[in-house]
Design a protein around this motif. Structure first.
Motif, mmCIF file in Angstrom:
data_model
loop_
_atom_site.group_PDB
_atom_site.id
_atom_site.type_symbol
_atom_site.label_atom_id
_atom_site.label_comp_id
_atom_site.label_asym_id
_atom_site.label_seq_id
_atom_site.Cartn_x
_atom_site.Cartn_y
_atom_site.Cartn_z
ATOM 1 N N LYS A 427 0.875 -1.188 0.000
ATOM 2 C CA LYS A 427 0.000 0.000 0.000
ATOM 3 C C LYS A 427 0.906 1.232 0.000
ATOM 4 O O LYS A 427 1.379 1.668 1.039
ATOM 5 N N LYS A 428 1.154 1.738 -1.187
ATOM 6 C CA LYS A 428 2.191 2.753 -1.348
ATOM 7 C C LYS A 428 1.711 4.142 -0.960
ATOM 8 O O LYS A 428 0.563 4.499 -1.195
ATOM 9 N N ALA A 429 2.640 4.885 -0.381
ATOM 10 C CA ALA A 429 2.350 6.269 -0.012
ATOM 11 C C ALA A 429 2.300 7.129 -1.271
ATOM 12 O O ALA A 429 2.920 6.798 -2.282
ATOM 13 N N PRO A 430 1.570 8.262 -1.220
ATOM 14 C CA PRO A 430 1.523 9.168 -2.376
ATOM 15 C C PRO A 430 2.904 9.584 -2.865
ATOM 16 O O PRO A 430 3.125 9.722 -4.063
ATOM 17 N N GLU A 432 5.651 7.785 -2.784
ATOM 18 C CA GLU A 432 6.192 6.675 -3.569
ATOM 19 C C GLU A 432 5.599 6.644 -4.970
ATOM 20 O O GLU A 432 6.316 6.461 -5.969
ATOM 21 N N ASN A 433 4.274 6.794 -5.055
ATOM 22 C CA ASN A 433 3.616 6.785 -6.366
ATOM 23 C C ASN A 433 4.101 7.932 -7.239
ATOM 24 O O ASN A 433 4.293 7.778 -8.446
ATOM 25 N N ASN A 511 0.829 4.487 2.839
ATOM 26 C CA ASN A 511 -0.165 5.551 2.662
ATOM 27 C C ASN A 511 -0.694 6.042 4.011
ATOM 28 O O ASN A 511 -0.886 7.245 4.218
ATOM 29 N N TYR A 512 -0.917 5.116 4.955
ATOM 30 C CA TYR A 512 -1.399 5.515 6.279
ATOM 31 C C TYR A 512 -0.286 6.187 7.083
ATOM 32 O O TYR A 512 -0.537 7.118 7.845
ATOM 33 N N GLU A 514 2.143 7.995 5.879
ATOM 34 C CA GLU A 514 2.291 9.373 5.395
ATOM 35 C C GLU A 514 1.125 10.248 5.847
ATOM 36 O O GLU A 514 1.308 11.415 6.190
ATOM 37 N N ALA A 515 -0.083 9.668 5.872
ATOM 38 C CA ALA A 515 -1.269 10.439 6.283
ATOM 39 C C ALA A 515 -1.162 10.913 7.731
ATOM 40 O O ALA A 515 -1.703 11.966 8.090
ATOM 41 N N ASP A 749 -6.710 0.939 10.316
ATOM 42 C CA ASP A 749 -5.563 1.175 9.450
ATOM 43 C C ASP A 749 -4.263 1.076 10.237
ATOM 44 O O ASP A 749 -3.211 0.792 9.682
#
Length: 826
Positions: A427-430, A432-433, A511-512, A514-515, A749
């Motif tokens: 589940k990649k962080a923004p 990373e994407n 993703n979590y 980074e959030a 999460d």
């Protein structure tokens, strides 16, 4: 939503269906002349609107019933008129659109989702991993795909069972085309490799890497020696050229060959192509020493980079080395050493001092201290004895324990934790994407810029020498490789996730993580989150000539079929055996209490809402505890006060969150207003909302969403069982006390493996530290490259600086990423 009433015939253990099958919470048996359809409501984020949709759809003529699962955004309708199925589905969609215009309605796919996992042994190029993921995602039948560069796994979700093997073969072809040297191994045994398979693979993998490194080092040494001879000795030009060519072929022949193979497959812009063009170009303009030296240092840097990446992978794997190797299964007074997968529910196992507890269960004999640090991050051992629950993954310190197994290994806490941590980086962080997309366009842009640098100046600048500008362009190409970013950033996020797990905090994805950097509002449940959830009867106040013993007895029998902590505390205070045959017609009234017939008398036990509902006059009580009112045959019998203790570090947690910049802390509780307000005041919370049902908690969170900034995040912290809808609705759901709670691990999460609210602040600190490291890598890598690109373009930089701009920056960025795992001071 309407309040749910459960009716159970205790003696016969039969659930009675409600008479009104049109009721939206009813679950009538599906008749032969009806059909169920499931619709997915994408974008549904309003609990109140969900309730309206459910109500309106259930009233459409031809639809028997309708129910919405707000957490999964699924609308289930039972259609009674089969010949009008399409018409009624269309009417349902129109109704949803009328109430929530932005919601997209689609029929749920009936195909079963199949998960397959491939191990990409030898995958060392993060850029190639992104290409594999992109190409495989375009295959028909692939629902989703994620290539995890860190763990070298390719995770597939397929929607069709019939052609799954054909899809796997196509994926393998894509992998082989992009990375021919990668060995593709399919992980069997329900998508999880066994310990022996994993160990064998790890051993083989490490062995191959060791042999490969030795071979590469020998080749580099031989090539470097020939290079040194050619450089040190004054030889004729033709002999010098021959030695440089031999050295170049030994050191870089494999790189050129890979570049040619990739070009033939349409894979042009990668590091092999860049290095080949740069070094062959250097030979073409007579810069033989630099052509060999660039390839030599590039290959040396690749070895160091590989060592750093493998060290990072092993360090992360070591963080979660909690998988038990075996179980001592007790069979007819004999112990048999078996794999944990072979043990079933109800089997008896024995754990000796120093061994890992292999499965979740209950201690039936023995006392010992257990080390739970691998699961919770707590260094202080815990004492367990007969009757206590125990989790797989903890280490038995000193006593002999006999345990009755309560969960199979696949469903155990340790298996779920391993699965979460192993798959977290999928589940990649923004960030990373973004870097993956950036690298896709960055390299071609730099290549064309290099071409322009070689050609344009010679056309527009008088006296410009083509060989000089070609040299600059070649050095420009060497600097441009984006490996520093595409390798180090995933490692940074995975290192942060690994470091958090070391502290008893499970984060389900980058993703979590980074959030968590942008948290503005933290919303807490009360019971079991800010308080211990351990209730004690502190007051028994009978009225109307009823004794204390009679009052507690009536309450105990009324609550005898409930597993709520309040019911448990009343039963404990009663302290006598419950004769369950004396209880009839048990009714649990959600949000109110219970109603039973006990020894022929109607007994009510619950909150003031139940008394109001039944029109019973009761005493108004203001206390910090929870009040259970009791009525017998419609007459008020008195009340019982149950108190819950606040956790020791709850106030510290709130203080820490505010110190970190969290703008608002809120508590939502189903408890009465007096209790909620007093707890909130004691802890220093900003807002409190009491006497809420689960759907009302979601509504309160909806209101908070309107108050926060566009980039701000809302965190909800609950026990993960009763609060699943609001956990799902929040930007980040955090489950407290997640050890042993399946619902917590599924719904949240982030899972805090201890009962400490202060770990929330620790999770945010880990997230901020990880982001700092990732941003350092981005700024450092892009900054150095930008400076060197300018210097090279101006003729102030050489191939030597260019090699540092590629290989040196990558190695330093990877080493910096490894710091994310070190969280001792957090």
């Amino acid at each position: 939503m309407n309040k749910e009433i459960k009716k159970i015939n205790i003696k016969n253990n039969i659930k009675l269906e409600p008479h009104n099958t049109k009721h939206k919470n009813a679950s009538p048996k599906l008749s032969q002349s009806s059909i169920k359809k499931e619709l997915i409501l994408d974008g549904l984020d309003c609990a109140s609107c969900a309730s309206k949709i459910e109500d309106k759809v259930s009233k459409i003529e031809g639809i028997n019933s309708a129910s919405i699962n707000f957490m999964t955004k699924t609308l289930t309708v039972e259609i009674g008129e089969l010949n009008r199925t399409n018409e009624l589905i269309a009417a349902t969609k129109n109704m949803v659109q009328n109430i929530e215009a932005h919601v997209k309605v689609r029929e749920k796919q009936t195909d079963k989702i199949i998960k397959r996992t491939l191990m990409l042994d030898g995958l060392g190029c993060a850029n190639c991993a992104a290409k594999i993921e992109k190409e495989s995602s375009n295959l028909a039948g692939v629902r989703s795909i994620s290539v995890d560069f860190v763990s070298q796994k390719l995770n597939l979700e397929l929607v069709n069972a019939s052609n799954q093997d054909a899809i796997i073969e196509k994926v393998k072809e894509i992998v082989k085309r992009i990375e021919p040297d990668v060995k593709v191994i399919e992980i069997q045994n329900k998508n999880k490799a066994s310990k022996d398979e994993a160990h064998e693979h790890e051993h083989e993998h490490s062995h191959e890497h060791g042999e490969s490194n030795k071979t590469e080092i020998i080749k580099l040494a031989v090539g470097a020696a020939i290079f040194a001879i050619a450089t040190a000795l004054k030889l004729p030009n033709y002999l010098e050229l021959i030695l440089y060519l031999i050295s170049y072929v030994i050191v870089g022949g494999e790189v050129v060959l890979r570049a040619l193979k990739n070009i033939s497959r349409g894979q042009v812009f990668d590091e092999n192509f860049l290095m080949s063009i740069a070094t062959i170009g250097a030979f073409a303009i007579g810069s033989y020493p630099e052509g060999v030296a660039v390839m030599l240092f590039y290959q040396l840097g690749e070895i160091f980079q590989g060592i750093a990446v493998n060290r990072s992978r092993k360090s992360i794997s070591a963080l979660m080395d909690i998988r038990p190797d075996f179980a001592n299964l007790k069979v007819n007074d004999e112990l048999k050493k078996v794999s944990p997968e072979e043990v079933g529910i109800g089997d008896i196992i024995v754990v000796k001092p120093g061994e890992k507890v292999p499965l979740d269960g209950r201690v039936i004999e023995g006392n010992s201290m257990v080390d739970t640090s691998a699961l919770t991050g707590e260094s202080v051992p815990r004492e367990v004895g007969t009757g206590d629950s125990i989790l797989g993954g903890v280490i038995n310190k000193n006593g002999l324990l006999t345990i009755e197994v309560e969960k199979e290994f696949g469903d155990s806490t340790v298996a779920k934790i391993l699965d979460l941590v192993e798959n977290a980086s999928s589940k990649k962080a923004p960030t990373e994407n973004f870097i993956t997309k950036f690298a896709r366009y960055y390299t071609p842009v730099v290549v064309f810029s290099a071409v322009a640098l070689a050609v344009i100046p010679t056309l527009v600048i008088e006296g410009a020498v083509f060989s000089d500008w070609l040299y600059r362009a070649l050095a420009f190409l060497v600097v441009s490789c984006p490996c520093a970013l595409v390798v180090s950033i995933p490692l940074g996020f995975f290192g942060g996730i690994g470091g958090a797990s070391k502290n008893g905090i499970l984060v389900k994805g980058g993703n979590y993580l980074e959030a968590l950097n942008d948290v503005e509002v933290v919303v807490f449940d009360k019971t079991g989150t800010l308080t211990k959830g351990v209730f004690k009867v502190t007051e028994v106040r009978p009225q109307n000539s009823i004794s204390e013993d009679e009052l507690i007895a009536y309450a105990a029998y009324a609550e005898s079929y409930s597993n709520h902590p309040i019911a448990t505390s009343i039963l404990k205070a009663y302290g006598k055996e419950i004769v369950k045959d004396a209880v009839e017609n048990y009714e649990e009234i959600s949000g109110h209490g219970v109603k039973v017939i006990f020894e022929g008398r109607e007994v009510l036990a619950g909150n003031y809402k139940l008394m109001d509902k039944e029109k019973i006059t009761y005493s108004q009580v203001e206390t910090i505890g929870t009040v259970v009112h009791v009525a017998v045959d419609k007459g008020y019998a008195g009340y019982i006060v149950i108190s819950d203790e606040i956790k020791e570090d709850s106030a510290k947690a709130i203080k820490a969150l505010k110190a970190m910049g969290v703008k608002k802390t809120v508590m939502l509780t189903g408890d009465n207003k007096t209790v909620g307000t007093k707890v909130a005041d004691k802890l220093g919370l900003d807002e409190v909302y009491a006497e809420l049902l689960p759907d009302q908690k979601v509504e309160k969170v909806e209101l908070l969403f309107k108050e926060k900034s566009p980039k701000g995040k809302i965190v909800f912290v609950g026990d993960g069982i009763n609060d699943a809808p609001v956990l799902a609705r929040a930007d980040i759901g955090i489950a407290m006390g997640g050890v042993g709670s399946d619902a917590a691990i599924e719904a949240a999460d982030v899972v805090i493996m201890t009962d400490e609210p202060s770990k929330i602040a620790s999770a945010i600190k880990v997230a901020k530290r990880t982001r700092t490291i990732v941003m350092q890598n981005i700024i450092f890598a892009l900054g150095i490259k930008a400076i060197l690109l300018v210097l090279v373009a101006l003729g102030l930089g050489t191939m030597w600086e260019a090699v540092f701009g590629d290989v040196g920056v990558t190695v330093l960025a990877v080493l910096n990423s490894m710091r994310a795992m070190k969280t001792k001071n957090i």
